[in-house]
Write a protein that holds these residues in place. Sequence first.
Motif, PDB file in Angstrom:
ATOM      1  N   TRP A 118       0.808  -1.207   0.000  1.00 12.79           N
ATOM      2  CA  TRP A 118       0.000   0.000   0.000  1.00 12.79           C
ATOM      3  C   TRP A 118       0.844   1.260   0.000  1.00 12.79           C
ATOM      4  O   TRP A 118       0.523   2.237  -0.673  1.00 12.79           O
ATOM      5  N   LEU A 119       1.933   1.221   0.747  1.00 13.05           N
ATOM      6  CA  LEU A 119       2.818   2.394   0.760  1.00 13.05           C
ATOM      7  C   LEU A 119       3.393   2.613  -0.634  1.00 13.05           C
ATOM      8  O   LEU A 119       3.562   3.744  -1.083  1.00 13.05           O
ATOM      9  N   GLU A 120       3.673   1.531  -1.309  1.00 13.41           N
ATOM     10  CA  GLU A 120       4.197   1.655  -2.658  1.00 13.41           C
ATOM     11  C   GLU A 120       3.170   2.330  -3.565  1.00 13.41           C
ATOM     12  O   GLU A 120       3.490   3.224  -4.344  1.00 13.41           O
ATOM     13  N   ARG A 121       1.912   1.916  -3.429  1.00 13.68           N
ATOM     14  CA  ARG A 121       0.887   2.499  -4.294  1.00 13.68           C
ATOM     15  C   ARG A 121       0.731   4.000  -4.072  1.00 13.68           C
ATOM     16  O   ARG A 121       0.365   4.718  -4.987  1.00 13.68           O
ATOM     17  N   VAL A 122       0.941   4.466  -2.824  1.00 14.76           N
ATOM     18  CA  VAL A 122       0.843   5.912  -2.610  1.00 14.76           C
ATOM     19  C   VAL A 122       2.211   6.575  -2.758  1.00 14.76           C
ATOM     20  O   VAL A 122       2.376   7.753  -2.443  1.00 14.76           O
ATOM     21  N   GLY A 123       3.201   5.805  -3.201  1.00 14.13           N
ATOM     22  CA  GLY A 123       4.491   6.395  -3.543  1.00 14.13           C
ATOM     23  C   GLY A 123       5.363   6.766  -2.361  1.00 14.13           C
ATOM     24  O   GLY A 123       6.138   7.717  -2.419  1.00 14.13           O
ATOM     25  N   LEU A 124       5.233   6.022  -1.251  1.00 13.63           N
ATOM     26  CA  LEU A 124       5.989   6.395  -0.049  1.00 13.63           C
ATOM     27  C   LEU A 124       6.816   5.244   0.497  1.00 13.63           C
ATOM     28  O   LEU A 124       7.160   5.240   1.676  1.00 13.63           O
ATOM     29  N   LEU A 125       7.123   4.290  -0.342  1.00 13.82           N
ATOM     30  CA  LEU A 125       7.810   3.115   0.159  1.00 13.82           C
ATOM     31  C   LEU A 125       9.124   3.479   0.845  1.00 13.82           C
ATOM     32  O   LEU A 125       9.514   2.875   1.845  1.00 13.82           O
ATOM     33  N   ASP A 126       9.795   4.501   0.323  1.00 12.29           N
ATOM     34  CA  ASP A 126      11.091   4.844   0.912  1.00 12.29           C
ATOM     35  C   ASP A 126      10.962   5.511   2.272  1.00 12.29           C
ATOM     36  O   ASP A 126      11.942   5.677   2.985  1.00 12.29           O
ATOM     37  N   ALA A 134       8.087  12.987  11.380  1.00 13.11           N
ATOM     38  CA  ALA A 134       9.085  13.352  10.373  1.00 13.11           C
ATOM     39  C   ALA A 134       8.504  13.308   8.964  1.00 13.11           C
ATOM     40  O   ALA A 134       9.237  13.358   7.988  1.00 13.11           O
ATOM     41  N   LEU A 135       7.176  13.217   8.864  1.00  6.75           N
ATOM     42  CA  LEU A 135       6.555  13.259   7.541  1.00  6.75           C
ATOM     43  C   LEU A 135       6.054  14.668   7.266  1.00  6.75           C
ATOM     44  O   LEU A 135       5.610  15.362   8.170  1.00  6.75           O
ATOM     45  N   SER A 136       6.093  15.071   6.006  1.00  5.84           N
ATOM     46  CA  SER A 136       5.481  16.344   5.653  1.00  5.84           C
ATOM     47  C   SER A 136       3.967  16.149   5.621  1.00  5.84           C
ATOM     48  O   SER A 136       3.462  15.025   5.674  1.00  5.84           O
ATOM     49  N   GLN A 141      -0.793  12.558   4.797  1.00  7.70           N
ATOM     50  CA  GLN A 141      -2.116  12.270   4.262  1.00  7.70           C
ATOM     51  C   GLN A 141      -2.119  10.998   3.416  1.00  7.70           C
ATOM     52  O   GLN A 141      -3.049  10.203   3.474  1.00  7.70           O
ATOM     53  N   ARG A 142      -1.054  10.799   2.696  1.00  3.56           N
ATOM     54  CA  ARG A 142      -0.997   9.596   1.871  1.00  3.56           C
ATOM     55  C   ARG A 142      -0.894   8.344   2.740  1.00  3.56           C
ATOM     56  O   ARG A 142      -1.491   7.322   2.430  1.00  3.56           O
ATOM     57  N   VAL A 143      -0.137   8.452   3.842  1.00  4.79           N
ATOM     58  CA  VAL A 143      -0.057   7.300   4.745  1.00  4.79           C
ATOM     59  C   VAL A 143      -1.436   7.011   5.337  1.00  4.79           C
ATOM     60  O   VAL A 143      -1.864   5.854   5.437  1.00  4.79           O
ATOM     61  N   ALA A 144      -2.167   8.068   5.707  1.00  8.22           N
ATOM     62  CA  ALA A 144      -3.499   7.877   6.269  1.00  8.22           C
ATOM     63  C   ALA A 144      -4.409   7.183   5.263  1.00  8.22           C
ATOM     64  O   ALA A 144      -5.210   6.312   5.622  1.00  8.22           O
TER      65      ALA A 144
ATOM     66  N   ASN B  34       5.087  17.657  -2.378  1.00  8.95           N
ATOM     67  CA  ASN B  34       5.099  17.189  -0.986  1.00  8.95           C
ATOM     68  C   ASN B  34       6.504  16.767  -0.593  1.00  8.95           C
ATOM     69  O   ASN B  34       7.175  16.062  -1.326  1.00  8.95           O
ATOM     70  N   GLY B  35       6.916  17.200   0.605  1.00 10.69           N
ATOM     71  CA  GLY B  35       8.209  16.785   1.120  1.00 10.69           C
ATOM     72  C   GLY B  35       9.369  17.566   0.536  1.00 10.69           C
ATOM     73  O   GLY B  35      10.521  17.199   0.734  1.00 10.69           O
ATOM     74  N   ALA B  36       9.085  18.679  -0.156  1.00  8.20           N
ATOM     75  CA  ALA B  36      10.166  19.438  -0.788  1.00  8.20           C
ATOM     76  C   ALA B  36      10.948  20.258   0.245  1.00  8.20           C
ATOM     77  O   ALA B  36      12.082  20.664  -0.016  1.00  8.20           O
ATOM     78  N   GLY B  37      10.335  20.519   1.404  1.00  8.14           N
ATOM     79  CA  GLY B  37      11.026  21.292   2.431  1.00  8.14           C
ATOM     80  C   GLY B  37      10.364  22.633   2.686  1.00  8.14           C
ATOM     81  O   GLY B  37      10.967  23.520   3.301  1.00  8.14           O
ATOM     82  N   LYS B  38       9.125  22.781   2.286  1.00 11.23           N
ATOM     83  CA  LYS B  38       8.455  24.067   2.456  1.00 11.23           C
ATOM     84  C   LYS B  38       8.195  24.346   3.928  1.00 11.23           C
ATOM     85  O   LYS B  38       8.513  25.433   4.429  1.00 11.23           O
ATOM     86  N   THR B  39       7.634  23.366   4.629  1.00  9.19           N
ATOM     87  CA  THR B  39       7.360  23.567   6.051  1.00  9.19           C
ATOM     88  C   THR B  39       8.663  23.750   6.819  1.00  9.19           C
ATOM     89  O   THR B  39       8.752  24.572   7.734  1.00  9.19           O
ATOM     90  N   THR B  40       9.683  22.997   6.428  1.00  9.53           N
ATOM     91  CA  THR B  40      10.977  23.133   7.076  1.00  9.53           C
ATOM     92  C   THR B  40      11.497  24.564   6.934  1.00  9.53           C
ATOM     93  O   THR B  40      11.995  25.161   7.891  1.00  9.53           O
ATOM     94  N   THR B  41      11.383  25.129   5.756  1.00  9.52           N
ATOM     95  CA  THR B  41      11.807  26.510   5.530  1.00  9.52           C
ATOM     96  C   THR B  41      11.075  27.464   6.471  1.00  9.52           C
ATOM     97  O   THR B  41      11.683  28.315   7.134  1.00  9.52           O
ATOM     98  N   LEU B  42       9.765  27.292   6.529  1.00  6.99           N
ATOM     99  CA  LEU B  42       8.958  28.135   7.395  1.00  6.99           C
ATOM    100  C   LEU B  42       9.415  28.044   8.842  1.00  6.99           C
ATOM    101  O   LEU B  42       9.504  29.055   9.551  1.00  6.99           O
ATOM    102  N   ARG B  43       9.701  26.825   9.271  1.00  9.29           N
ATOM    103  CA  ARG B  43      10.067  26.634  10.676  1.00  9.29           C
ATOM    104  C   ARG B  43      11.405  27.294  11.005  1.00  9.29           C
ATOM    105  O   ARG B  43      11.587  27.825  12.094  1.00  9.29           O
TER     106      ARG B  43
END
Lengths: 349, 349, 228, 269, 269
Positions: A118-126, A134-136, A141-144, B34-43
Amino acid sequence: MTLRAHLRVTRDRFDLDLDLTIGRGEVVALLGPNGAGKTTTLRTLAGLLPLTDGHVRVGDRVWDEQPGTFLPAARRPIGVVFQDHLLFAHLSALDNVAFGLRARGTRRAEARTAARGWLERVGLLDLAHVKPRALSGGQAQRVALARALATGPQLLLLDEPLAALDAGTRLQVRAELGRHLREFDGHTLIVTHDPLDAMVLADRLVILERGRVVQRGTPADVARHPRTGYVADLVGLNLYRGTARGSTVDLDTGGTLTVVEPAAGPVHVAFPPTAVSLHPAPPGGSPRNTWRVTVTGVEQHARTTRVRLDGAPPVLADITTATLAELRLGPGDPLWAAVKATEIRTYPA
Amino acid sequence: MTLRAHLRVTRDRFDLDLDLTIGRGEVVALLGPNGAGKTTTLRTLAGLLPLTDGHVRVGDRVWDEQPGTFLPAARRPIGVVFQDHLLFAHLSALDNVAFGLRARGTRRAEARTAARGWLERVGLLDLAHVKPRALSGGQAQRVALARALATGPQLLLLDEPLAALDAGTRLQVRAELGRHLREFDGHTLIVTHDPLDAMVLADRLVILERGRVVQRGTPADVARHPRTGYVADLVGLNLYRGTARGSTVDLDTGGTLTVVEPAAGPVHVAFPPTAVSLHPAPPGGSPRNTWRVTVTGVEQHARTTRVRLDGAPPVLADITTATLAELRLGPGDPLWAAVKATEIRTYPA
Amino acid sequence: TAPAASAVTVFAAASLTGTFTELGEDFEAANPGTRVVLNFGGSSALAQQIDRGAPADVFAAAAPVNMQQVVDGVGTAGTPTTFARNRLQIAVPRGNPGGITGLADFGNADATIALCAEQVPCGAAAEKVFEAAGVTPRADTLEQDVKAVLTKVRLGEVDAGLVYRTDVAAADAEVEGVEFPQADQAVNDYPVAVLADAPNAAGARAFVDHVLSGRGRAVLADAGFTAP
Amino acid sequence: MNRVRRRAVGGRLPVVLVLPALVGLAFLLVPLAGLLVRTPWGAVPGQLVRAEVGQALRLSLVCASLATVICLLLGVPLAWLLARSDLPGRGVLRALVTVPLVLPPVVGGVALLFVLGRRGLVGQYLDAWFGISLPFTTAGVVLAEAFVAMPFLVVSVEGALRAADPRYEEAAATLGASRWLIFRRVTLPTIAPGVVAGTVLCWARALGEFGATITFAGNFPGRTTTMPLAVYLALETDPDAAVVLSVVLLLVSVAVLVGLRDRWIGGAP
Amino acid sequence: MNRVRRRAVGGRLPVVLVLPALVGLAFLLVPLAGLLVRTPWGAVPGQLVRAEVGQALRLSLVCASLATVICLLLGVPLAWLLARSDLPGRGVLRALVTVPLVLPPVVGGVALLFVLGRRGLVGQYLDAWFGISLPFTTAGVVLAEAFVAMPFLVVSVEGALRAADPRYEEAAATLGASRWLIFRRVTLPTIAPGVVAGTVLCWARALGEFGATITFAGNFPGRTTTMPLAVYLALETDPDAAVVLSVVLLLVSVAVLVGLRDRWIGGAP
Ligand SMILES: Nc1ncnc2c1ncn2[C@@H]1O[C@H](COP(=O)(O)OP(=O)(O)OP(=O)(O)O)[C@@H](O)[C@H]1O
Ligand SMILES: Nc1ncnc2c1ncn2[C@@H]1O[C@H](COP(=O)(O)OP(=O)(O)OP(=O)(O)O)[C@@H](O)[C@H]1O
Ligand SMILES: [Mg+2]
Ligand SMILES: [Mg+2]
């Protein structure tokens, strides 16, 4: 096995009164302004908020019937994506997704394998081993989403599942979600602010304002006959089903459209009424799609005029009042409709 | 008093390296997947995350300079809207908004009056005494926005301030936010996924991918010369400044456009390249805006072709490859561009 | 975990900790294979435990009242025997900073005084000697036991306290004793008895005999007790 | 991350918080320092090698740890019941559960004797039917300590439960988790700091327990004489030895707490 | 809302949680019941009208409450310092703070005498310069109780602080709030349940305090004789009276706790 619900919830400054039917395999989108009661509806169906009155039945199983029966959330075969994700902070993304399967007794290794899929399907396997903190926002949202889908629920409840996603990811997750929902033989209720999500993903729309339904019907119906200005603004969209052959789509309603993204097989195609230009004679130039139409109705909105046109396909066009005057439109008048191929979006159906 | 920052943050699987300048009164939009570092920049700018290396300076005040100086968040004149709102659960909406003023020593009654004004502006005055748990997602976001604006900060940091809002509210809050930002003489950094928000609200765009800037410039610049496919997709928009007289807008670049929403005074008008149709001869019919253009460039994208055209105004058009072949476009070729008035959005500038 | 048949379980008043530990070791040496299990505590607490069914063979109390409680309760084998006596002594911190010379100083408001509470034996005894001396003591604190009084004296918190001779003897490095004539008016008897349902009655008898023997008296006398 | 976050929030430490905090610290630590200053350190090695001291120390640690385990097994579910169920009269139950805190420990010991003594309400049957007698045994020590220490655990854990956001438990429920699974996999990890705090309180209280233990379990060296009882006896004969024993107990408990803290807290996020 | 939420999550109560919870409840309540069964209720009215009993009860309540106030004023900031600052050696400090829990209370009293007694490290100057002498005074009782009870508060509050989401404090910081304001207006309300739990523990422990009080403050009716001291002394001569006094203390404390709980918790969300 149809979900039939009559939901009544009374609160200090808000009350909800909603009849809802979702057939098997059907996807219903719930739309409405902020505070209309969309999340409240979801919570009652999930069993997180008992009804003040009314009932929820799936087939001949009673989930909630006030007073009396109440099937708690844990025993309803549901999957929920919450508006604020609510990922478990102490579990990795992978274990969050595996949680539901583990709760249903799947063995750890197996649950993890499925979760990884499932993580692979939402593109977050890594990011499988990363903790939610530590997630943006979009990653969370994709994990949810993956977590809710992983248990193969019978009723899927999605509260703005695509809201925090960037344009690219959104397209990809929407396509994946669409694919999943088409294969899915349970019931789906999806809350969204994006009419496009609603039109493309849902079989029927329910539009809620201040706790009450203001309109319901198929996306095409609602779009064609919006009952209120709010609905018209919200879902004004020309939407067709058809069969794609490369960049040509044969529409079920008759007619053919040229699109940009080549596809094959059944598709949805959509474009806004504002994208339709009307001409007294066939226009030359870039618009790939021009066809004969006749006016069947004219509706005056705040600042634009919505013209209902018959043809192959039938179409809605928004034009300015000045154009209306100039073209002197009246029912039965023949015209040419033109739509640029680049304005048309295609989604696998 | 310009904000100049060189931000470097190193984390396990992510590192950010970003040069950023925001002039006084300037609004910079930060875009990226998503995950590009936008929130990190803000923080880092908020002082919630010290830099690994680099600096943040505002005028000649050093906010952060590693190693050494670090001005804590509480002493930076900032206002932040967080992606997940972070409203104080034990305070009413009103007291949440009043919090910043109270923290700055404003007396209670005064702070409440001001807070009430802000709640009114975001359309939530009737929920002033409600606790955050009883707010819907969109309502919570509006309260968060009001809370950040209420202190009159020098640097405004907005993390997707409009994401959870429904279409209607969004329009209204965006307009209100735009109005505020125009009057605002501090620095603003706004993170958003919606290119329209970015184009309309921001003076400059910074586009981030995987912690690195891939492009920056004014919205018009970026839109006209996108460096990557991602940017082209994201910000492909024709955007002009002009002066409105009713439903006619005289553009600063020359030319006039007819729009749907009447306005007066300086405005932004925008429409996507897909909305522009090209014709070898003046097309009749509904399009309110037709003008002569000449081709200055042709760019092949994945499935569409973007044509750069000079004229009054200059314009970008997306057409299909088939159209390209048919019209046999080459630099210098004269054409007619047509845009329907209903496709054009107008925003007060 | 019941004690082996060769074990003698002795419940003894806390003030007998030093002496009975020594006597227990003696007894074990003299009777190889026998173990003396000692349970020290406040006399009244021990009486309470015995009445609630504690597995004791011998009870040695610091006051006849507590022994009477047991006699009235589970009962003893034979009448209790008084095996030692104790009498009061004035304890003052080293150097006697308060200049205490006799019971009369206990009526002086300037001196800080610690006494036992009237509910505990040493308090009752103190009441008697003050009555005999015709002094109304102006105590600052009425302690729950004699050791607490002694602690206050040792730390110099009070100028004087009324404790037993044995206590002064045990703490002779840090406190000084001041004798006073009325001490004879309140002699405290220590009774010992074998309990009626003693699991090891024979061993119990032997231990009581050991306490009453010459060797036992010598140990008790060393600690400051007087013979009955 | 934690370091960074801590440093980032707020700026300078406010005097209005730091001053009372330091006064509080001093209030707790100066008497300990006083104790250490007055400790006749020369006597420490002599005391440490005494067999009884080793015995008492071992017994104390074992009994306090066992009592803590019992308290965790019974007390955490009890706290959960008080915080999360809809039992009627929870308010009164909650107050009743804190009562053993108020009870003078000696009276607590008497109450235990009333119930579990050889002639007690329950104890007589235990004795008659199973031949089990709890008073004056090591098991009795564990029981007395658990009785006195459990309320500390229950009250702390309940406080932590009340502060936790129940929406995560809702999310777990929608994933099909039973209450028990939710408790184990969502609630417990969330309130872990509260449970750790409660466990520390509980263990420390059990380790220092005196009144209920001596009353219910007596004072038999090697069987029921824990360190606090040994300290009490030492006070009778040799006050210096009592101070030395207390200091030994202190040092051992600090060592244990520092060791555990580092392991537990180090692992937490 | 709360009722609804509680009912909604999870479904049936799991045996695996309810069973130990009920065993725990029984374990805590049966001895109390035993105490109540054995209480010579006929003697209660007689004891209640005794002037000394009323005096002791009043003194207990006043001293325990004052001690709790001191603990709150000093202990909550201390907990905050331990949880939120980046002091070096916090791990060791945290363990040291729990040490008075382990110290047998009598030794705690001795430690206080070492420091604050007439010849103590600090006390000698208090006496010489200001003429203040703490032992044998009501102030001494309050101090002794505070010393013993404060760790309970500190440990509970620290646990609550660790479990709280620090991002809300960050949000407050960006609004310009100083650490002190954040503490007052964001942190404290968030951890209120933990503070309430700690306060209950602290108050109850202070109310039941015996060893440190009698050692440091002595025992003088109307001045330093609190209920636990009265109970202890009654135990020497008249065990029944001791049980009666304990029961009175219990009932009063339950009444106070129920009353406060309802008020505090009722107000919380
Ligand atoms: N716990 C609560 N107690 C009382 N009122 C509540 C509670 N939660 C929500 N409400 C109110 O009920 C109404 C509906 O809220 P709901 O969350 O269902 O809206 P929504 O349609 O999901 O809106 P959004 O799009 O902003 O998420 C709102 O007016 C809200 O203020
Ligand atoms: N506390 C953290 N520890 C370690 N890595 C983190 C942490 N927070 C974020 N990251 C990682 O840093 C990267 C940037 O995160 P950031 O939140 O800045 O993204 P974003 O641009 O705001 O994305 P979105 O649009 O989804 O909110 C992500 O890959 C994320 O996984
Ligand atoms: Mg919602
Ligand atoms: Mg983000």
